[in-house]
Structure formats: C-alpha cells, structure tokens
Scaffold this motif. Structure first.
Motif, short mmCIF file in Angstrom:
data_model
loop_
_atom_site.label_atom_id
_atom_site.label_comp_id
_atom_site.label_asym_id
_atom_site.label_seq_id
_atom_site.Cartn_x
_atom_site.Cartn_y
_atom_site.Cartn_z
N ALA A 8 37.16 38.97 47.23
CA ALA A 8 36.85 39.97 46.19
C ALA A 8 38.13 40.47 45.54
CB ALA A 8 36.07 41.14 46.81
N GLY A 9 39.14 39.61 45.50
CA GLY A 9 40.44 40.00 44.96
C GLY A 9 40.59 39.73 43.48
N THR A 10 41.85 39.63 43.05
CA THR A 10 42.19 39.54 41.63
C THR A 10 41.55 38.34 40.94
OG1 THR A 10 44.31 40.62 42.08
CG2 THR A 10 44.10 39.43 40.00
N ILE A 11 41.61 37.17 41.55
CA ILE A 11 41.10 35.97 40.88
C ILE A 11 39.58 36.02 40.75
CG2 ILE A 11 40.86 34.55 42.97
CD1 ILE A 11 42.24 33.38 39.55
N VAL A 12 38.89 36.62 41.72
CA VAL A 12 37.43 36.76 41.62
C VAL A 12 37.08 37.73 40.50
CG1 VAL A 12 35.37 37.57 42.84
CG2 VAL A 12 37.06 36.19 44.05
#
Length: 329
Positions: A8-12
């Motif tokens: 659920a980080g930046t790329i998601v």
C-alpha cells in the motif's frame, strides 16, 4: 484480469488512479501491514477486500497478484502466489539475487503461470522508437544512462533511521532501485555485456549511489544512479552516424531525439510518461487474456539476464544481503 495487490506504498498509490483506464482489469483486494492505510485505499477506490492476510486476499476471487512491497519480501510472496496457482506481476527488482529470480522463473514455467517483472521502460512507445532508430546512428561507441534523484528517505538515513530502501538487511541500495532502470534500458537494447564492474559510494554497508560500467565487444556503457544527491537524468546513445538521447529518466523517457551527422533531426514524445504504469499493465492484461506465454517467458528471460548482471556487480562490489546466504528451494 482479477487483481489482488500486496502493498500500500507509493507505487500502489500511483497505480490505483490509473485502473479505470485499463480495460479488462478489476482490482478485488489490497493486502498490507497497516490496516488503516489499506482500508483507506480500498474505500477511496471502491475495492471490496481490505486485509492484512494473504489467504483472505486469495479468497477474494483473484487470478493475479501485483506485489509491491520492499525488495526482500518479493521472493516469499511471489513463491506463495505461484504455488497457489496465481499469476504474478512483481515490482522491480524481481528478487534479491539471481538465485531467487531463477527459482521463481522455473516455478512459473513449471506451473504454466504468468510472471512479469514490472519495469515501465520496456513497454513505452518511446523505447520502441529508440530501438527502431538504432540502425540509423551507425556503429555504437558510447552508451550512458543516468538516473539521479535525491531520496526523500536519505535525510532519515543520515540521522540513523534506516528505511528499507537503504537497508542491506532488506535488499536495498541504489543498484537495486534506480540503477535497475538503467540496466534494463541498456540491456533491453544490447543484451548482456561481456564484463561488468560496479563502483559504489558506500555508507553503512549499502550503496547510496554508484557507477556501473558494462563492457560490450565494440563499446562501453555506463549506468549512473544516485539516491544521495540530485543531478541530471536521461540516456544517451552515441554512434558513428549520430546520437539518440532521452529528455527524461529511464523509467519515463519523455521526449526522445535522434540527431544524425547530416543534420537530420527527429523527435518522438512519450505521451504516457506521467502515467507510466498504464503501458506495462495494458501489455500484461493482454498477454494473460490471450494466453501469450511465449511473450511472457521471453520477457522473463530478459529479467533473468538483468538479475544475473546486477547480482554479479553487487557481490563483487562487496554489497551482501541476507538473501545471498539463503538456500533457495
């Protein structure tokens, strides 16, 4: 494609706003370690399954997993997904080292499942245009690919708070991150080099920046990446009859320019630079829908080549990860 996301980080967060533009894609669930963050993402995008449990994500009716977690977790999650009969889209780098990557590739092939390493560069129209232009610039002499971006986590690293991207325990470092785009840019055009050498700027056992030198039979390529300072980003291919350059970093490309010795100039603008995840996912969706295993495994072979060169350069530079000592089986 019925997709479940792990992470659920930046790329998601960059990916989710683009899902409506991808025909044939349905996101059914997100799994992460922070329940509140996962729930918020699911609520924001109308995704039904928000969970911290892998089995619950699998039970949501997915057929494909998109794994976007820190590098050291790629292998275990990918293996679990493949063993459950799920196709996998794996954020770069594919794994912590070539042993892990080769195991995962073998597992995917044995189960006749799709396994893609998500590297935006390879699926952009501007990259295809560069490949088309190569024959026009004569004999290649020098290749450079440069990606410098001062990391938002570098100040924390300097103060003693080590986040995954700078943590050797979690397979971090500049070579595993920004320089991987450089590697794919160069090797996607020219294949594996005859030799490789990595000159790294080291701090607490990890490379915060570095220069990778790749020798080919007729030319030399340099891949420069920095997470500890800002600088130019872009790629340059010089030949006896002209050159090709990109205006942007190798993960976005931007406008690419061909300039020949006779004065000819051509430009091609990469329209998807700001929505760079769309082209690769559109290709992944098509391949799965059409059961194009040959294409998938050709791209997988390219990822394995990059992983072998990356692992060799890293280990010879004295950058070791716990995963390097693990028996893969």
């Amino acid at each position: 494609m019925k997709l479940g996301i792990i992470g659920a980080g930046t790329i998601v967060k960059e990916f989710l706003p683009n899902t409506e533009k991808l025909e044939g894609l349905e996101v059914l669930g997100i799994m992460g370690t922070r329940p509140d963050a996962v729930k918020k993402l699911c609520d924001d995008y109308g995704i039904l399954c928000a969970t911290t449990d892998f089995d619950e994500l699998c039970a949501a009716g997915i057929d494909t997993v998109y794994i976007a977690v820190p590098n050291h977790l790629h292998f275990d999650y990918c293996r679990k997904a493949l063993e459950r009969g799920l196709n996998v889209i794996l954020e770069k780098p594919m794994a912590s080292n070539d042993k892990e990557a080769e195991y995962l590739a073998g597992l995917a092939r044995s189960k006749k499942l799709f396994l893609f390493e998500a590297v935006t560069t390879l699926y952009m129209d501007a990259y295809l245009k560069i490949r088309e232009w190569l024959a026009k610039i004569g004999k290649i002499k020098i290749v450079q690919s440069h990606y410098s971006q001062y990391s938002s986590r570098y100040n924390a690293f300097q103060s003693g708070h080590v986040l995954p991207v700078f943590d050797p325990e979690k397979s971090g470092g500049a070579l595993m991150d920004l320089n991987l785009y450089n590697l794919h840019f160069v090797m996607g055009l020219f294949g594996s080099p005859a030799s490789v050498k990595y000159y790294a700027n080291m701090d607490r056992g990890i490379d915060t920046s570095g220069v990778l030198i790749m020798e080919y039979p007729d030319f030399v390529a340099t891949c420069i990446a920095a997470k500890d300072c800002n600088g130019m980003s872009g790629s340059f291919i010089q030949g006896t009859e002209g050159f090709i350059k990109t205006a942007g970093a190798p993960n976005m490309l931007g406008t690419v320019t061909l300039k020949l010795n006779d004065g000819t100039v051509e430009e091609y603008e990469e329209r998807m630079a700001k929505t760079r995840l769309i082209p690769e996912f559109a290709v992944f969706i098509r391949a799965v829908k059409e059961k194009d295993y040959d294409f998938c495994y050709r791209m997988l072979d390219k990822s394995l080549e990059v992983s072998r060169i990356q692992t060799k350069a890293r280990l010879e530079a004295g950058i070791c990860f716990p995963a390097d000592n693990r028996v893969v089986r």
